[in-house]
Design a protein around this motif. Structure first.
Motif, PDB file in Angstrom:
ATOM      1  N   ARG A 304       0.776  -1.106  -0.228  1.00 39.96           N
ATOM      2  CA  ARG A 304      -0.286   0.233  -0.263  1.00 39.96           C
ATOM      3  C   ARG A 304       0.883   1.700   0.185  1.00 39.96           C
ATOM      4  NH1 ARG A 304      -5.181   0.615   1.097  1.00 39.96           N
ATOM      5  NH2 ARG A 304      -5.665  -0.920   1.649  1.00 39.96           N
ATOM      6  N   THR A 309      -0.885   3.558   5.324  1.00 39.21           N
ATOM      7  CA  THR A 309       0.050   3.249   4.819  1.00 39.21           C
ATOM      8  C   THR A 309       0.848   1.974   5.724  1.00 39.21           C
ATOM      9  OG1 THR A 309       1.330   5.406   5.062  1.00 39.21           O
ATOM     10  CG2 THR A 309       0.924   3.641   2.824  1.00 39.21           C
ATOM     11  N   GLN A 317      -3.991  -6.658   7.686  1.00 31.80           N
ATOM     12  CA  GLN A 317      -3.405  -6.649   6.579  1.00 31.80           C
ATOM     13  C   GLN A 317      -1.569  -6.699   6.523  1.00 31.80           C
ATOM     14  OE1 GLN A 317      -7.040  -4.553   4.056  1.00 31.80           O
ATOM     15  NE2 GLN A 317      -5.062  -3.975   3.288  1.00 31.80           N
ATOM     16  N   TRP A 368       0.012  -4.622   3.090  1.00 33.89           N
ATOM     17  CA  TRP A 368      -0.143  -4.956   2.342  1.00 33.89           C
ATOM     18  C   TRP A 368      -2.106  -4.402   1.641  1.00 33.89           C
ATOM     19  CZ3 TRP A 368       3.396  -6.953   0.255  1.00 33.89           C
ATOM     20  CH2 TRP A 368       4.653  -7.942   0.470  1.00 33.89           C
ATOM     21  N   GLN A 369      -2.107  -4.334   0.425  1.00 38.75           N
ATOM     22  CA  GLN A 369      -3.897  -3.629  -0.234  1.00 38.75           C
ATOM     23  C   GLN A 369      -4.649  -4.848   0.169  1.00 38.75           C
ATOM     24  OE1 GLN A 369      -3.849  -1.033  -2.001  1.00 38.75           O
ATOM     25  NE2 GLN A 369      -2.029  -0.025  -2.992  1.00 38.75           N
ATOM     26  N   LYS A 400      -6.325  -5.263 -10.157  1.00 42.17           N
ATOM     27  CA  LYS A 400      -6.676  -4.596  -9.287  1.00 42.17           C
ATOM     28  C   LYS A 400      -8.413  -5.257  -9.911  1.00 42.17           C
ATOM     29  CE  LYS A 400      -4.556  -0.233  -7.222  1.00 42.17           C
ATOM     30  NZ  LYS A 400      -4.488   1.113  -7.640  1.00 42.17           N
TER      31      LYS A 400
END
Length: 708
Positions: A304, A309, A317, A368-369, A400
């Motif tokens: 991210r 962040t 995450q 992470w995203q 994505k």
């Protein structure tokens, strides 16, 4: 302020006490500091109407002798009476706006009617030709007349109905490119900026009434002379709108400027009402304005970035991805669970693998995203992959949601798998949807290639200064009318007719039925005027009018674009380029009609004596589609393709029956002074039909002093 002081002076002359009181209040207001754009509104503009018959009560100007190039008497006179017949007619005149009464007589042939913008007007239209090869499509219309008055005429036909306005107003260069009150505005005129603003403000205020308030766009192109003032003016007139300015390169080599940088671009203001520009699959030349990675399937970093962040921002995450190197390729071994401990080094990787954690460049722990369960699903489908092997510092990428949707919809078909099981897709034929940035450097927008040279193909023996690129106008409109196949577009500084031409190209590309209303005057260029005056000609003479913008350029260009033939009857040489390439000689399946604005009297209108000139306005209000009722029906009523007209209320029953039997009718015009009988007819009409009471609706509309 000059307008206010003039009004106060006139009030003092009639009522001294009231005038002094107004003057005191005015001084108090003017002493306050004003914010925003401030400029002199000047004396309201006036326009000469050559060819308009002289009537008793008209305001007129006495023309200079034939053969003279002098400016002539600019004073205004009122026609008190008329005597004689034919060429011998003489007018008795009295001077206006003077403290000293003055009378005069002059031959009617030496007079020209003048309309002041403070006066009410009652407009009509006279057809001067048409082109009909578009079947049932609506007609593009070209109106030859003073654009302020034409805009007022459109308040009767198109109030709140216009979807887009594109205008290219005079740039006020000081090079005799426009007039204010029948006089060219020169570069040394100390009021030239405020005159330009006053001219624009009056027109934009009326144009505001025409735009669809829920969803519309106003586009104005300008150069460096007035773009700052124009921006402020737009902010003041349209406070509810969103406004953005684009810089567009129109001359890549640049135009020389004395002691200045070469000018390569101009500016385009976009004034949004409702939604903004639409994402489009733009051609390749636009791709220089955006991120190249968006041209195909995009893999984004799983770590991210941007906001949130830190590890603590998304604690669920923060987990390891275990990876190993196989034959020089980084592959995922497995994906761990969310780690809540303090010492990530205590997490043991499977044999032969290393743990990749979401560690930021500065060494701090990030996230992470997506969470671990989502990451596993992405890995299983081939939507997660590793970069070049760098052990624990190997990068992790993913596709994505938007990219995944394109894969699953077949837009990006899967053609194979990489050694790490990540998908390989075919995105070579993809033309992505996007909105470009605010810097446009598009080859097709060159004013030389898409404007001057292209216009020369349609009108080989005629010239027009600085025409816009056809493709630049087309592209600017496309962002807002691509999803409006029946849009109405207006250009009230039409010039060479580029906007109408662009709308026809848009229609060909998607089968649309958009229509363009083009307004221009028949002004003759400054140099040509001098030559014609020396030869003894005046405005209104056929020898003069044939060289005007509308008759010499606008109408012939639009006719040539539709028919594919030059005014000389020859096929147009060359092909259209860029978005849609085909021979110009193919023309377009479109209809167009050309009109000249007329000025009627309210008495003539209300007594049906001006019906033939009001008829085109009724037709335009109904959509400019199909047949038109051009004369009063002998049977008391008539029905055209999209509207009906009832002049004898005793015939209301058959009229209503005909309206019910034709589903295409949009408007029913009912001529009556009796509101009770009007409502009686309305009750017989379908709810989908708009009832309009003539001539009350028409006369009331033009009693408003719009923008003056």
């Amino acid at each position: 302020m000059s307008r206010l002081t003039d009004l106060i002076a006139r009030t003092k002359a009639k009522d001294a006490d009231l005038g002094r009181e107004l003057e005191r209040e005015f001084k108090a207001l003017s002493s306050r500091r004003a914010f925003g754009l401030n400029f002199e509104r000047h004396r309201p503009e006036n326009v000469e109407l050559p060819g308009r018959p002289i009537r008793k009560g008209d305001k007129v100007r006495i023309l200079p002798e034939r053969g003279s190039t002098k400016k002539g008497d600019q004073r205004l006179w009122k026609v008190r009476s008329l005597a004689g017949k034919g060429a011998e007619r003489v007018a008795s005149l009295s001077l206006l706006y003077t403290d000293e009464p003055e009378q005069a007589e002059a031959p009617v042939a030496d007079l020209v009617v003048v309309a002041e913008f403070r006066d009410y007007i009652y407009p009509g239209l006279v057809s001067t030709g048409k082109v009909e090869i578009g079947g049932d499509k609506p007609y593009h219309t070209v109106i030859n007349g003073e654009n302020f008055h034409a805009l007022e005429a459109l308040t009767f036909t198109h109030r709140g109905k216009v979807d887009a306005i594109y205008i290219d107003p005079p740039y006020n260069t000081g090079a005799r490119d426009w007039k204010y009150n029948n006089d060219y505005v020169e570069g040394e005129d100390q009021y030239r900026h405020s005159k330009w603003l006053a001219m624009m403000e009056r027109r934009l205020l009326v144009a505001r009434e025409l735009l669809n308030p829920s969803k519309a766009i106003l586009i104005v192109s300008i150069d460096e002379k007035e773009f700052l003032r124009l921006g402020l003016l737009l902010e003041q007139i349209f406070p509810e709108a969103s406004i953005q300015m684009i810089s567009s390169v129109i001359n890549p080599s640049g135009a020389a400027r004395t002691s200045a940088f070469r000018r390569t671009d101009e500016y385009i203001f976009f004034v949004f009402f409702g939604t903004g520009p639409k994402e489009l699959p733009l051609p390749v030349e636009w791709r220089i304005t955006r991120d190249k990675r968006a041209e195909g399937l995009r893999w984004d970093g799983l770590l991210r970035s941007g906001s949130n962040t830190q590890r603590e921002d998304r604690p669920n995450q923060f987990y390891p991805i275990f990876a190993k190197e196989v034959d020089g390729v980084a592959v995922i071994h497995s994906i761990g669970e969310t780690y809540e401990g303090e010492d990530r080094g205590s997490v043991a990787a499977p044999e032969g693998a290393v743990a990749i954690w979401p560690i930021r460049r500065n060494g701090t722990e990030g996230n992470w995203q997506v969470g671990a369960p989502s990451a596993r699903r992405l890995w299983e489908k081939g939507y997660l992959r590793l970069g070049k092997w760098r052990a624990a510092e190997t990068t992790v990428s993913y596709i994505k949601r938007g990219g995944r949707a394109k894969i699953e919809e077949g837009i990006f078909p899967i053609v194979g798998r990489a050694s790490d099981n990540s998908v390989i897709v075919d995105d070579s034929g993809y033309n992505s949807l996007f909105v470009p940035g605010t810097q446009w450097r598009i080859p097709s927008h060159s004013a030389e290639q898409g404007g001057t040279k292209l216009l020369r193909s349609f009108l080989p023996a005629r010239s027009f200064p600085f025409p816009k690129s056809l493709y630049a106008v087309e592209d600017a409109l496309r962002f807002f009318v691509s999803d409006l196949p029946n849009a109405t577009i207006l250009d009230f500084f039409s010039g060479s007719g580029t906007t109408a031409h662009a709308v026809m190209r848009l229609n060909k590309q998607d089968g649309g039925k958009r229509q363009c209303i083009s307004v221009t005057n028949n002004e003759v260029g400054a140099d040509e005027q001098g030559k014609l005056r020396k030869e003894g000609f005046r405005p209104g003479d056929e020898e003069w009018e044939q060289w005007g913008i509308c008759d010499h350029i606008t109408k012939p260009r639009i006719r040539a674009a539709i028919t594919g033939q030059t005014p000389e009857g020859q096929p147009i040489n060359g092909d259209y380029k860029f978005t849609d390439e085909f021979p110009m000689a193919d023309g377009f399946q479109e209809n167009a009609e050309f009109f000249t604005l007329t000025y009627e009297t309210p008495v003539a209108v209300s007594h049906n004596r001006a019906f033939e000139r009001i008829a085109p306005l009724l037709w335009m209000r109904a959509g400019s589609v199909g047949s038109r009722i051009d004369s009063l029906p002998q049977g008391g009523w008539a029905v055209a393709d999209c509207y009906g007209l009832l002049t004898d209320l005793d015939q209301a029953a058959p009229f209503s029956e005909a309206i019910h039997g034709k589903g295409s009718i949009r408007i029913a015009y009912i001529v009556t002074d009796d509101e009770r009988r009007f409502q009686s007819v309305v009750r017989q009409l379908p709810e989908t039909v708009e009832p309009v009471r003539l001539y009350e609706s028409y006369l009331t509309n033009f009693r408003f002093s719009m923008g003056r």
